[in-house]
Write a protein that holds these residues in place. Sequence first.
Motif, PDB file in Angstrom:
ATOM      1  N   ALA A   1     -10.819  13.873  40.598  1.00 16.55           N
ATOM      2  CA  ALA A   1     -11.531  14.797  39.522  1.00 16.55           C
ATOM      3  C   ALA A   1     -10.913  15.625  39.762  1.00 16.55           C
ATOM      4  CB  ALA A   1     -13.125  14.400  39.542  1.00 16.55           C
ATOM      5  N   PRO A   2     -10.632  15.785  41.726  1.00 19.10           N
ATOM      6  CA  PRO A   2     -10.288  18.026  41.274  1.00 19.10           C
ATOM      7  C   PRO A   2      -8.973  18.152  40.680  1.00 19.10           C
ATOM      8  CG  PRO A   2     -11.006  16.856  43.336  1.00 19.10           C
ATOM      9  CD  PRO A   2     -10.959  16.113  42.632  1.00 19.10           C
ATOM     10  N   TRP A   3      -8.383  17.057  40.646  1.00 23.15           N
ATOM     11  CA  TRP A   3      -7.019  17.049  39.340  1.00 23.15           C
ATOM     12  C   TRP A   3      -7.106  16.806  38.259  1.00 23.15           C
ATOM     13  CZ3 TRP A   3      -7.215  16.287  44.677  1.00 23.15           C
ATOM     14  CH2 TRP A   3      -6.127  16.504  45.906  1.00 23.15           C
ATOM     15  N   ALA A   4      -7.678  17.107  37.528  1.00 21.84           N
ATOM     16  CA  ALA A   4      -8.141  16.206  35.893  1.00 21.84           C
ATOM     17  C   ALA A   4      -8.030  17.543  35.594  1.00 21.84           C
ATOM     18  CB  ALA A   4      -9.384  15.417  36.177  1.00 21.84           C
ATOM     19  N   TYR A   5      -8.023  17.927  33.704  1.00 20.08           N
ATOM     20  CA  TYR A   5      -7.799  18.793  32.954  1.00 20.08           C
ATOM     21  C   TYR A   5      -9.097  18.548  32.713  1.00 20.08           C
ATOM     22  CZ  TYR A   5      -2.744  18.621  32.575  1.00 20.08           C
ATOM     23  OH  TYR A   5      -2.022  18.194  33.377  1.00 20.08           O
ATOM     24  N   ASP A   6     -10.153  17.013  32.891  1.00 20.17           N
ATOM     25  CA  ASP A   6     -11.679  17.230  31.964  1.00 20.17           C
ATOM     26  C   ASP A   6     -12.302  16.132  33.236  1.00 20.17           C
ATOM     27  OD1 ASP A   6     -13.939  16.985  31.195  1.00 20.17           O
ATOM     28  OD2 ASP A   6     -13.067  15.472  29.823  1.00 20.17           O
ATOM     29  N   ALA A   7     -13.241  16.220  34.187  1.00 25.99           N
ATOM     30  CA  ALA A   7     -13.839  15.445  34.681  1.00 25.99           C
ATOM     31  C   ALA A   7     -15.703  15.702  34.382  1.00 25.99           C
ATOM     32  CB  ALA A   7     -13.732  15.367  36.553  1.00 25.99           C
ATOM     33  N   THR A   8     -16.453  14.619  34.234  1.00 25.20           N
ATOM     34  CA  THR A   8     -17.623  14.952  33.837  1.00 25.20           C
ATOM     35  C   THR A   8     -19.310  13.862  34.747  1.00 25.20           C
ATOM     36  OG1 THR A   8     -17.136  16.049  31.419  1.00 25.20           O
ATOM     37  CG2 THR A   8     -19.709  15.617  31.511  1.00 25.20           C
ATOM     38  N   VAL A   9     -19.754  14.412  34.655  1.00 23.86           N
ATOM     39  CA  VAL A   9     -20.473  13.426  35.178  1.00 23.86           C
ATOM     40  C   VAL A   9     -21.945  13.692  34.830  1.00 23.86           C
ATOM     41  CG1 VAL A   9     -21.904  12.504  37.581  1.00 23.86           C
ATOM     42  CG2 VAL A   9     -19.674  13.685  37.434  1.00 23.86           C
ATOM     43  N   TRP A  10     -22.450  12.680  34.884  1.00 20.71           N
ATOM     44  CA  TRP A  10     -23.987  12.268  34.103  1.00 20.71           C
ATOM     45  C   TRP A  10     -25.053  11.869  34.474  1.00 20.71           C
ATOM     46  CZ3 TRP A  10     -19.282  10.989  31.128  1.00 20.71           C
ATOM     47  CH2 TRP A  10     -19.509  11.904  30.105  1.00 20.71           C
TER      48      TRP A  10
ATOM     49  N   LYS B   1     -38.567  24.137  37.762  1.00 21.17           N
ATOM     50  CA  LYS B   1     -39.114  23.342  37.533  1.00 21.17           C
ATOM     51  C   LYS B   1     -37.785  23.117  36.264  1.00 21.17           C
ATOM     52  CE  LYS B   1     -42.952  21.830  34.224  1.00 21.17           C
ATOM     53  NZ  LYS B   1     -44.039  21.980  33.362  1.00 21.17           N
ATOM     54  N   GLY B   2     -37.237  21.481  35.641  1.00 24.57           N
ATOM     55  CA  GLY B   2     -35.735  21.426  35.028  1.00 24.57           C
ATOM     56  C   GLY B   2     -35.268  21.724  36.022  1.00 24.57           C
ATOM     57  N   ARG B   3     -33.883  21.411  34.804  1.00 19.16           N
ATOM     58  CA  ARG B   3     -32.926  21.485  35.505  1.00 19.16           C
ATOM     59  C   ARG B   3     -32.202  23.011  34.543  1.00 19.16           C
ATOM     60  NH1 ARG B   3     -30.438  17.172  37.422  1.00 19.16           N
ATOM     61  NH2 ARG B   3     -31.846  15.646  37.300  1.00 19.16           N
ATOM     62  N   GLN B   4     -31.414  22.953  35.021  1.00 17.92           N
ATOM     63  CA  GLN B   4     -30.505  24.991  35.446  1.00 17.92           C
ATOM     64  C   GLN B   4     -29.134  24.519  35.632  1.00 17.92           C
ATOM     65  OE1 GLN B   4     -32.070  28.511  37.506  1.00 17.92           O
ATOM     66  NE2 GLN B   4     -34.211  28.146  36.441  1.00 17.92           N
ATOM     67  N   ARG B   5     -28.726  25.226  34.428  1.00 15.36           N
ATOM     68  CA  ARG B   5     -27.233  25.462  34.980  1.00 15.36           C
ATOM     69  C   ARG B   5     -26.738  26.754  35.783  1.00 15.36           C
ATOM     70  NH1 ARG B   5     -24.425  22.515  30.893  1.00 15.36           N
ATOM     71  NH2 ARG B   5     -23.256  23.928  30.734  1.00 15.36           N
ATOM     72  N   TYR B   6     -25.789  25.941  36.611  1.00 14.87           N
ATOM     73  CA  TYR B   6     -24.369  27.280  36.917  1.00 14.87           C
ATOM     74  C   TYR B   6     -23.108  27.153  37.258  1.00 14.87           C
ATOM     75  CZ  TYR B   6     -29.860  27.106  39.681  1.00 14.87           C
ATOM     76  OH  TYR B   6     -30.476  27.660  40.027  1.00 14.87           O
ATOM     77  N   VAL B   7     -22.514  27.883  37.771  1.00 12.48           N
ATOM     78  CA  VAL B   7     -21.584  28.051  37.385  1.00 12.48           C
ATOM     79  C   VAL B   7     -20.904  28.320  39.327  1.00 12.48           C
ATOM     80  CG1 VAL B   7     -18.957  29.400  37.343  1.00 12.48           C
ATOM     81  CG2 VAL B   7     -21.057  28.947  35.585  1.00 12.48           C
TER      82      VAL B   7
ATOM     83  N   ASP C   1     -29.997  10.555  34.094  1.00 14.20           N
ATOM     84  CA  ASP C   1     -30.623  10.562  33.420  1.00 14.20           C
ATOM     85  C   ASP C   1     -31.422  11.051  32.535  1.00 14.20           C
ATOM     86  OD1 ASP C   1     -30.635   7.967  33.797  1.00 14.20           O
ATOM     87  OD2 ASP C   1     -32.769   7.739  35.421  1.00 14.20           O
ATOM     88  N   ALA C   2     -30.643  12.551  33.369  1.00 12.45           N
ATOM     89  CA  ALA C   2     -31.697  14.306  32.293  1.00 12.45           C
ATOM     90  C   ALA C   2     -30.102  15.048  31.375  1.00 12.45           C
ATOM     91  CB  ALA C   2     -32.147  14.502  33.189  1.00 12.45           C
ATOM     92  N   GLY C   3     -29.173  13.513  31.937  1.00 15.87           N
ATOM     93  CA  GLY C   3     -28.292  14.589  30.729  1.00 15.87           C
ATOM     94  C   GLY C   3     -26.744  14.947  31.694  1.00 15.87           C
ATOM     95  N   GLU C   4     -25.626  15.947  31.790  1.00 13.94           N
ATOM     96  CA  GLU C   4     -24.768  16.722  32.435  1.00 13.94           C
ATOM     97  C   GLU C   4     -24.974  17.130  33.661  1.00 13.94           C
ATOM     98  OE1 GLU C   4     -21.968  20.293  31.410  1.00 13.94           O
ATOM     99  OE2 GLU C   4     -21.754  17.949  30.290  1.00 13.94           O
ATOM    100  N   LEU C   5     -24.774  16.354  34.415  1.00 12.90           N
ATOM    101  CA  LEU C   5     -24.793  16.915  36.173  1.00 12.90           C
ATOM    102  C   LEU C   5     -23.869  18.071  35.953  1.00 12.90           C
ATOM    103  CD1 LEU C   5     -25.778  13.935  37.744  1.00 12.90           C
ATOM    104  CD2 LEU C   5     -27.608  16.334  37.038  1.00 12.90           C
ATOM    105  N   VAL C   6     -22.772  18.260  36.126  1.00 10.69           N
ATOM    106  CA  VAL C   6     -21.443  18.162  36.639  1.00 10.69           C
ATOM    107  C   VAL C   6     -20.462  17.636  35.612  1.00 10.69           C
ATOM    108  CG1 VAL C   6     -19.422  18.484  37.959  1.00 10.69           C
ATOM    109  CG2 VAL C   6     -22.163  17.740  39.137  1.00 10.69           C
ATOM    110  N   SER C   7     -19.268  19.035  35.265  1.00 11.38           N
ATOM    111  CA  SER C   7     -18.257  19.191  34.557  1.00 11.38           C
ATOM    112  C   SER C   7     -17.096  20.177  35.515  1.00 11.38           C
ATOM    113  CB  SER C   7     -18.518  19.739  33.657  1.00 11.38           C
ATOM    114  OG  SER C   7     -17.271  20.529  32.554  1.00 11.38           O
ATOM    115  N   LEU C   8     -16.261  19.237  35.417  1.00 14.95           N
ATOM    116  CA  LEU C   8     -15.215  19.606  36.364  1.00 14.95           C
ATOM    117  C   LEU C   8     -14.040  20.615  34.975  1.00 14.95           C
ATOM    118  CD1 LEU C   8     -14.883  17.828  39.187  1.00 14.95           C
ATOM    119  CD2 LEU C   8     -16.003  20.078  39.168  1.00 14.95           C
TER     120      LEU C   8
END
Length: 167
Positions: free
Chosen positions: A91-100, A2-8, A102-109
Motif C-alpha cells: 500500500a505505501p507504494w500505491a497511487y491509491d489504497a483504501t480500507v473500509w 462519539k462517532g468517527r472523525q476525519r484526520y490527516v 462497517d461504518a465506512g472508510e477508515l484509511v485512504s492512502l
Amino acid sequence: MKGRQRYVVDGDGWDDAEIVEACRLVLGAVQATATEYETDIPIDDADWPVEVAVAAEVLRGVAKRVEKGGYAQTGIRRGGDEIWSAFVTFAPWAYDATVWGDAGELVSLADEGQSIAVRLDGAQVEAVGRVIGAARLVPEKEWRAVRRRRRKERRGSGGGGLTDVGG
C-alpha cells in the motif's frame, strides 16, 4: 468522542522510509475493524524492495483488472490473511489504497503514501496516535490552516517556491 472523525496524518519532514512505516502502522492499527480494502498496483518499479515486488505480484494475482502494460486494480477485497498482508506491504507504494470498516472508510492512502487520511473513532484515534505520535494526527478541519501556515513560513524563509529553470 462519539462517532468517527476525519484526520490527516502529518508526515511533514518524514523521509521515504518513515512514510512507509507510518502507512503500515496505520493499517495495522485499524486491521481489527477493517472489512474491505482495495489498491491499485502501478507498473513494476525497479526501485521497489524485493518484499514490495513480491506483494505486488500477489495482489496482481487476485486483481479484478490488469491492463496490458501491467497496471492493475485489485477491486474491493474481503479478508484473506495472505492478501491483507500483501496489501499492507504494498500500500505505501500505491497511487491509491483504501480500507473500509462497517461504518465506512477508515484509511485512504494516496500518491505513494504522501497523503494519509483516516476516519477513526475514539479508541482508534488512541491506537493510531500511539503508533505514529498523537501530534501527527491532525483533525481534517485544522489541516488546511496547518498547510497554509507552513506555506507562509516557507515563503518567508525563501524556500519552497518554484523557480524558473528554463532560459
